[in-house]
Design a protein around this motif. Sequence first.
Motif, short mmCIF file in Angstrom:
data_model
loop_
_atom_site.label_atom_id
_atom_site.label_comp_id
_atom_site.label_asym_id
_atom_site.label_seq_id
_atom_site.Cartn_x
_atom_site.Cartn_y
_atom_site.Cartn_z
N GLY A 13 1.04 12.33 29.90
CA GLY A 13 0.16 12.53 31.05
C GLY A 13 0.91 12.46 32.36
N SER A 16 2.99 15.57 32.82
CA SER A 16 2.13 16.66 33.25
C SER A 16 1.84 16.56 34.74
N GLY A 17 1.51 15.38 35.19
CA GLY A 17 1.26 15.16 36.62
C GLY A 17 2.49 15.44 37.46
N ALA A 54 3.35 21.54 32.49
CA ALA A 54 2.20 20.69 32.81
C ALA A 54 1.08 20.89 31.80
N THR A 55 0.85 22.13 31.42
CA THR A 55 -0.21 22.43 30.46
C THR A 55 0.06 21.78 29.11
N GLY A 58 0.17 17.95 29.11
CA GLY A 58 -1.15 17.37 29.29
C GLY A 58 -2.04 17.38 28.05
N TYR A 61 -2.29 13.76 26.13
CA TYR A 61 -2.98 12.78 26.96
C TYR A 61 -4.46 13.11 27.09
N THR A 62 -4.76 14.38 27.36
CA THR A 62 -6.15 14.79 27.53
C THR A 62 -6.94 14.62 26.25
#
Length: 172
Positions: A13, A16-17, A54-55, A58, A61-62
């Motif tokens: 995460g 990604s951020g 980033a995709t 993520g 985590y998502t």
Amino acid sequence: MRSLLNKLYLASGYLSGFCIVLITLIIVAQIVGRIFGFIVPSAEDFSGYSLAAATFFGLAYTFREGGHIRVTLVIQQWGKGARYFQELLVLVLALLLVSFMSFYSIHMVWESYIFEEVSSGYVSIPIWMPQVPVAMGIVMFNIAILDDVIMLLRRKNPSYKTHEGELHLEEV
């Protein structure tokens, strides 16, 4: 082991951020550059690479935070046995699909490295470099799905249910 996996998901995460912040910095540099009459070479390429990273970073985590869209309109009416098997079937299918994607993502990076492919922008970089975060992200997602399959097989709640406020298996 659980703590280590949770740190892995949290790291994905944060990565990604970080990539989103990197996109922002590249775009700001490009705007400032235009004002002062210079260009940022391959800004579009690096923004695209960061967006892909980033995709994929993520995803795990998502998934663990229950952020992926699930449609439970039909299954919320089912009994606990039917729901259990439906959840297990969907998770196993997802695991198979994401394992396939993980294998070929790693294979893509390896082929790009072996064949010494480079990008075609102003700044030529080995193409395997921006592909590595994509492969890492999909592998992390694969681990997250496998983790939830194991949790479900142990008759514990998968991570996404915890965040949806659904009934826990122990309560039903």
